[in-house]
Design a protein around this motif. Structure first.
Motif, mmCIF file in Angstrom:
data_model
loop_
_atom_site.group_PDB
_atom_site.id
_atom_site.type_symbol
_atom_site.label_atom_id
_atom_site.label_comp_id
_atom_site.label_asym_id
_atom_site.label_seq_id
_atom_site.Cartn_x
_atom_site.Cartn_y
_atom_site.Cartn_z
ATOM 1 N N ASN A 110 65.307 116.014 61.889
ATOM 2 C CA ASN A 110 64.151 115.486 63.125
ATOM 3 C C ASN A 110 62.929 116.553 63.464
ATOM 4 O O ASN A 110 62.127 115.945 63.439
ATOM 5 C CB ASN A 110 65.203 114.889 64.444
ATOM 6 C CG ASN A 110 66.119 113.864 63.966
ATOM 7 O OD1 ASN A 110 66.423 113.453 63.048
ATOM 8 N ND2 ASN A 110 66.578 113.247 64.915
ATOM 9 N N CYS A 111 63.679 117.485 63.393
ATOM 10 C CA CYS A 111 62.585 118.577 64.123
ATOM 11 C C CYS A 111 62.122 119.629 62.970
ATOM 12 O O CYS A 111 60.971 119.699 62.707
ATOM 13 C CB CYS A 111 62.981 119.421 65.082
ATOM 14 S SG CYS A 111 63.619 118.390 66.526
ATOM 15 N N ASN A 112 63.170 120.417 62.398
ATOM 16 C CA ASN A 112 62.805 121.503 61.501
ATOM 17 C C ASN A 112 62.139 120.954 60.094
ATOM 18 O O ASN A 112 61.004 121.418 59.771
ATOM 19 C CB ASN A 112 64.117 122.129 60.997
ATOM 20 C CG ASN A 112 63.884 123.561 60.896
ATOM 21 O OD1 ASN A 112 63.064 124.175 61.266
ATOM 22 N ND2 ASN A 112 64.659 123.900 59.858
ATOM 23 N N ALA A 113 62.748 119.952 59.595
ATOM 24 C CA ALA A 113 62.392 119.509 58.299
ATOM 25 C C ALA A 113 60.954 118.748 58.515
ATOM 26 O O ALA A 113 60.102 118.822 57.662
ATOM 27 C CB ALA A 113 63.220 118.484 57.805
ATOM 28 N N LEU A 114 60.981 117.953 59.311
ATOM 29 C CA LEU A 114 59.486 117.266 59.787
ATOM 30 C C LEU A 114 58.482 118.136 60.110
ATOM 31 O O LEU A 114 57.291 118.038 59.296
ATOM 32 C CB LEU A 114 59.599 116.277 61.012
ATOM 33 C CG LEU A 114 58.539 115.564 61.514
ATOM 34 C CD1 LEU A 114 59.062 114.315 62.111
ATOM 35 C CD2 LEU A 114 57.709 116.152 62.738
ATOM 36 N N THR A 115 58.841 119.286 60.791
ATOM 37 C CA THR A 115 57.751 120.408 60.859
ATOM 38 C C THR A 115 57.168 121.075 59.638
ATOM 39 O O THR A 115 56.167 120.919 59.368
ATOM 40 C CB THR A 115 58.268 121.233 61.917
ATOM 41 O OG1 THR A 115 58.619 120.653 63.138
ATOM 42 C CG2 THR A 115 56.871 122.418 62.418
#
Ligand SMILES: NC(=O)c1ccc[n+]([C@@H]2O[C@H](COP(=O)([O-])OP(=O)(O)OC[C@H]3O[C@@H](n4cnc5c(N)ncnc54)[C@H](OP(=O)(O)O)[C@@H]3O)[C@@H](O)[C@H]2O)c1
Length: 253
Positions: A110-115
């Motif tokens: 949700n956070c790392n990959a999206l960023t």
């Protein structure tokens, strides 16, 4: 120069609907569809635009998965018309009730990959490009029993708003989408198979993935930065702005 749309989470739910709607539109020359389920990606490719669809079988939590996408971009040097970060997951359980792996997968996806997807794609974007990040109305307030997921979506909202401001000069439109309940396989996975769909108020206010994809594409084309989907989610957003969060937490606990 080939213009592409790159969609994560394309194998099911909201991401799959984005792929279907974009395949039927003239927004891009090619669709790059990312997911771990290679079989489903091949089925979609055959069904949608066999010559204009690239299945990208990649785990966004794994370094190899991100490197694969990066190497494809370096090799083909497309212009990315649209990046859609739809891949996401969460587990409806207390923090103590979740395994370290479940928490790690949630935050990584949700956070790392999206960023990192946003960062990786920026050099391939121009003044006509857009980014759609799928957050959730869960990100408006802390949610006991869904704490990790809700916090991860707060991150997506905060990150997307700041990114939209950073990219304004370049003309890149960033839209953060905050749906409430959507009728996909998400709930089944979130409850580890205990619940198939939504009940009560959630069922009454739920939207279909077709609606979410339509609304999101329209919002991005109009340069909207944040959208709450549906009246109930708009009200929740307003309540989260004006009421003390502890009150809302006590109500939903
Ligand atoms: N459904 C709802 O009620 C709801 C409400 C608000 C927000 N959302 C958000 O909407 C987005 C889409 O969810 P959905 O409802 O469409 O759920 P879904 O049907 O379960 O789809 C989730 C997608 O994420 C992909 N994914 C998960 N982990 C991945 C990983 N490590 N690497 C690559 N892909 C991964 C899955 O693909 P593979 O399994 O093939 O890898 C799948 O295509 C999520 O960000 C979710 O948080 C959903």
């Amino acid at each position: 120069m080939t213009r592409i749309a790159l969609i994560t989470g394309a194998t099911s739910g909201i991401g799959e609907q984005f792929a279907r709607q974009l395949a039927a539109s003239q927004i891009c020359d090619e669709l790059w569809m990312v997911g771990r389920n290679g079989g489903k990606l091949e089925v979609l490719k055959a069904e949608l635009l066999p010559q204009r669809t690239a299945p990208v079988c990649a785990d966004l939590c794994a370094t190899d998965g991100m490197l694969l996408i990066e190497s494809m971009l370096k090799e083909h040097k497309p212009v990315i018309s649209l990046l859609i970060n739809s891949a996401g997951l969460g587990f409806r359980d207390s923090v103590a009730g979740q395994s370290m792996e479940e928490i790690s997968d949630t935050l990584n996806t949700n956070c790392n990959a999206l960023t990192l997807m946003c960062r990786m794609c920026l050099p391939y974007m121009d003044g006509k490009s857009g980014i759609i990040n799928i957050a959730s109305s869960a990100g408006f307030i802390p949610q006991p029993g869904f704490a990790v997921y809700a916090a991860s979506k707060s991150y997506v909202i905060s990150f997307s708003r700041a990114l939209a401001a950073e990219l304004k000069e370049r003309g890149i439109r960033v839209t953060c989408v905050c749906p409430g309940p959507v009728t996909t396989g998400f709930q089944y996975k979130a409850t580890k198979g205990k619940t198939e769909g939504f009940t009560g108020i959630r069922a009454m206010t739920s939207k279909t993935p077709v609606e979410i994809a339509e609304i999101s594409l329209k919002a991005n084309s109009r340069g909207r930065r944040l959208i709450s989907v549906g009246t109930s989610q708009k009200l929740l957003h307003l309540a989260a702005k004006i009421l003390p969060h502890q009150w809302i937490i006590n109500m939903i606990k």
